[in-house]
Each structure stands twice: as structure tokens, then as C-alpha cells.
Design a protein around this motif. Sequence first.
Motif, PDB file in Angstrom:
ATOM      1  N   ILE A 150       0.864  -1.190   0.000  1.00 37.53           N
ATOM      2  CA  ILE A 150       0.000   0.000   0.000  1.00 37.53           C
ATOM      3  C   ILE A 150       0.894   1.231   0.000  1.00 37.53           C
ATOM      4  CG2 ILE A 150      -1.839   1.234   1.193  1.00 37.53           C
ATOM      5  CD1 ILE A 150      -2.641  -1.418   2.483  1.00 37.53           C
ATOM      6  N   TRP A 151       0.830   1.985  -1.070  1.00 37.43           N
ATOM      7  CA  TRP A 151       1.700   3.137  -1.289  1.00 37.43           C
ATOM      8  C   TRP A 151       0.957   4.422  -0.915  1.00 37.43           C
ATOM      9  CZ3 TRP A 151       4.191   4.175  -6.772  1.00 37.43           C
ATOM     10  CH2 TRP A 151       5.282   5.032  -6.633  1.00 37.43           C
ATOM     11  N   PRO A 152       1.472   5.184   0.056  1.00 40.98           N
ATOM     12  CA  PRO A 152       0.732   6.367   0.520  1.00 40.98           C
ATOM     13  C   PRO A 152       0.651   7.505  -0.473  1.00 40.98           C
ATOM     14  CG  PRO A 152       2.872   6.248   1.590  1.00 40.98           C
ATOM     15  CD  PRO A 152       2.712   4.976   0.814  1.00 40.98           C
ATOM     16  N   THR A 153       1.685   7.660  -1.324  1.00 42.98           N
ATOM     17  CA  THR A 153       1.664   8.752  -2.298  1.00 42.98           C
ATOM     18  C   THR A 153       2.621   8.439  -3.435  1.00 42.98           C
ATOM     19  OG1 THR A 153       2.142  11.095  -2.687  1.00 42.98           O
ATOM     20  CG2 THR A 153       3.413  10.017  -0.966  1.00 42.98           C
ATOM     21  N   ILE A 154       2.254   8.864  -4.639  1.00 41.64           N
ATOM     22  CA  ILE A 154       3.138   8.663  -5.795  1.00 41.64           C
ATOM     23  C   ILE A 154       3.928   9.929  -6.110  1.00 41.64           C
ATOM     24  CG2 ILE A 154       1.639   6.912  -6.804  1.00 41.64           C
ATOM     25  CD1 ILE A 154       0.533   9.036  -8.682  1.00 41.64           C
ATOM     26  N   GLU A 155       3.827  10.932  -5.228  1.00 42.58           N
ATOM     27  CA  GLU A 155       4.381  12.243  -5.546  1.00 42.58           C
ATOM     28  C   GLU A 155       5.801  12.457  -5.029  1.00 42.58           C
ATOM     29  OE1 GLU A 155       1.503  14.892  -3.918  1.00 42.58           O
ATOM     30  OE2 GLU A 155       0.058  14.582  -5.530  1.00 42.58           O
ATOM     31  N   ARG A 156       6.254  11.722  -4.028  1.00 45.30           N
ATOM     32  CA  ARG A 156       7.552  11.993  -3.422  1.00 45.30           C
ATOM     33  C   ARG A 156       8.630  11.063  -3.975  1.00 45.30           C
ATOM     34  NH1 ARG A 156       4.775  12.114   1.583  1.00 45.30           N
ATOM     35  NH2 ARG A 156       6.255  10.723   2.586  1.00 45.30           N
ATOM     36  N   VAL A 157       9.763  11.656  -4.298  1.00 46.30           N
ATOM     37  CA  VAL A 157      10.842  10.923  -4.947  1.00 46.30           C
ATOM     38  C   VAL A 157      11.357   9.785  -4.071  1.00 46.30           C
ATOM     39  CG1 VAL A 157      13.213  11.114  -5.811  1.00 46.30           C
ATOM     40  CG2 VAL A 157      11.540  12.909  -6.319  1.00 46.30           C
ATOM     41  N   VAL A 158      11.509  10.038  -2.776  1.00 49.64           N
ATOM     42  CA  VAL A 158      12.081   9.026  -1.885  1.00 49.64           C
ATOM     43  C   VAL A 158      11.204   7.782  -1.830  1.00 49.64           C
ATOM     44  CG1 VAL A 158      12.692   8.489   0.503  1.00 49.64           C
ATOM     45  CG2 VAL A 158      13.365  10.675  -0.490  1.00 49.64           C
ATOM     46  N   LEU A 159       9.884   7.979  -1.685  1.00 49.31           N
ATOM     47  CA  LEU A 159       8.992   6.825  -1.637  1.00 49.31           C
ATOM     48  C   LEU A 159       8.983   6.082  -2.960  1.00 49.31           C
ATOM     49  CD1 LEU A 159       5.927   8.072   0.451  1.00 49.31           C
ATOM     50  CD2 LEU A 159       7.816   6.634   1.170  1.00 49.31           C
ATOM     51  N   SER A 160       9.034   6.812  -4.060  1.00 54.88           N
ATOM     52  CA  SER A 160       9.100   6.171  -5.378  1.00 54.88           C
ATOM     53  C   SER A 160      10.354   5.311  -5.489  1.00 54.88           C
ATOM     54  CB  SER A 160       9.099   7.222  -6.491  1.00 54.88           C
ATOM     55  OG  SER A 160       7.934   8.002  -6.459  1.00 54.88           O
ATOM     56  N   THR A 161      11.469   5.849  -5.006  1.00 58.22           N
ATOM     57  CA  THR A 161      12.733   5.118  -5.056  1.00 58.22           C
ATOM     58  C   THR A 161      12.667   3.877  -4.172  1.00 58.22           C
ATOM     59  OG1 THR A 161      13.910   7.203  -5.419  1.00 58.22           O
ATOM     60  CG2 THR A 161      15.227   5.317  -4.737  1.00 58.22           C
ATOM     61  N   LEU A 162      12.091   4.017  -2.978  1.00 60.66           N
ATOM     62  CA  LEU A 162      11.982   2.878  -2.065  1.00 60.66           C
ATOM     63  C   LEU A 162      11.094   1.792  -2.646  1.00 60.66           C
ATOM     64  CD1 LEU A 162      12.518   1.436   0.565  1.00 60.66           C
ATOM     65  CD2 LEU A 162      10.747   2.841   1.659  1.00 60.66           C
TER      66      LEU A 162
END
Length: 329
Positions: A66-78
Amino acid sequence: MSVTIKDIAKIAGVSYSTVSKALNDSPLVKPMTKKRILKVAKEMGYKPNFAAQRLVSKQTKIIGLIWPTIERVVLSTLVTNISNEIRKTPYSMILSVEPIPSSLDTFRRFQVDGVILFDENIDISIEPNSIPFLVYGVAENENNHYPIVDPNHEQAMLEAVKYLHSELGHTNIAYIGDFSKTDRMQMEKLKGFKKAMNHFGLSIDQQFLVDTHGLDWYDGYQAVSKLLESTDRPTAIVGGSYDISGGILRGLKEKKLQIPTDISIISYDNIPQMANMEIPLSSIGVPVDQLAAEIVRSIIEIIENKKIDPSIRKMIPELNIRQSCGKMN
């Protein structure tokens, strides 16, 4: 007509059970035999029948995230790194950007074997034993009710302040980050910074604690402009995230401040992109590839042990020294 395991067995010249074991990456099949079977399966266009697999093994070999947001680079990278790690295993991943309740309903219908949750504004109770899950976030105390991988924000802030103060001589240090009271990870960073300053006997100027009210690049840009309006100016800044720190860098350059001659900056997060910024950014945090590997290892361990153990896995942050920090003049 779809290709079956029996079709593969006939072409490969092995038994049905050997094909089944090979497709499930069983160590009981010789490597050369397994390689031949997988080659035949690929050439024949074999697609696994997940419903049938579930009946036989009681598993689908699918992990939901479950991905909280597609907007932040760090989460996208993780998330990209998590996906890469899962591809190294017999499991597959499906991703949901829906709210947590909707995502969990979807995953239950797909009968996924386990779920990875990001601890950002989690405001629901997950039914015990309803589905194996792992949380990436903050372990608030030893009475945790769920398994968690904690990137150890408090230790990260301690290492950041230690580097700026003990090695570079800074005493006037600011923190720019999101002070949201509903996001435990951001709260932990702020708490960790204050604790670190106290640990080294450094006073905290309230003007040097700036709330970005968000985690985007522009939030950091606005926040540093506000900071520079104060009568005193810090000699160093700790940024709360990669995106925020990108905005801080731009704001400082617009004010004609030289980095790190006039002001140093170190940022939370540890992703490769930080080395490729206009001014390579010193950073503190668990390397994203290590985080991904531990998250995947942990969720598979939970799935295969068939037990949701409320264990806490605290990671070790790493300091990357780059061009954005310098010694006090």
C-alpha cells in the motif's frame, strides 16, 4: 487454450511433480533440470494459475504493498527497490495507491500472502491475524502490536547534529521539516532533532524550528525564506527530507548565500539522487537499498513462519558527507 504443467512436463521429458517443484523454485530439483523446465515454460508461454496454486500450496506467492503517495521521490525510489528485491524471490508484488481500508479489501480478494504498509497517517485498526503484514515506520514503544521495520529517525538526527557540531563546529543549527501531528515519522524526526541538540548541550532557538506544513520541494523553499527573515541566521540546517532539502537549496541560492561557506545543510533520507544535485547533498539515513532488502526479507519471513510477531527491526542510519557541509570559519 492455456498451457498447463502437464504440457510442460511432456515437452521437457520429466514428471508433472518435477515441473511443479521447478516452477516453485524447489531445491529438490537439480539446477540444470530446473533451468531446462523454466526455459520450456517460457517458450510455451506458460502463465501460472494462481487459483490452482492457492488450492495446492495455500499460497499465491503475491505480496501487496500500500503506497501512501506517488508524488515523493524518496517513496518512489523505495518502492522501486522493494519491487526489485521481490523479483529476486519466488514472490510477485501488486501495488495499491487506494486508502488503506480499500487496499486491504482488494488484497483480501486477491488472497495475497502478506501486505507491506507505510506508516503515514495510519488511522485504522487492522484485524489481528486477518492477513500477515509488515509496517515500515516508527516503533513508538516496546508494546508494539505489529511487526515493524523502523529506519531509526532519532539516531539519524543524533548523527546529523553530531557531525555538524562535533566535527564542523556549528552551534546555531536549524531544523526545517514537516511538524505534522498525524505523521509519526515526521514527529519522530523533530523529536530526534530536539533530543540531539539537548544531548550536545546546544540551545534551540525557536526561530530555527521551521514547520514546512508539507513534504514537497516548494514547502522547503518557502520555509527557508521564512527562516532567513529572522534577525539571527543559523550556520547550518538539517532538512527533514530529500524533497524539502531540494527546496531549501534553491531558496538559499536565491538569497545569494554560498553553500557551504555561508551556511551548511545536511538532509534526512539516503537515496542515490542526493549525490547528483546541483550541490551534492550531505545526507543521513538508512540507504534505500538496505531498507528495501530488510522490508522484503521481513515480510517473507512473516509469511512463511505463518505468525505475526510484533517484532521491531531498528535499522542503522549512515552518514554520507558531500559538498553541502563545511566547517565554521
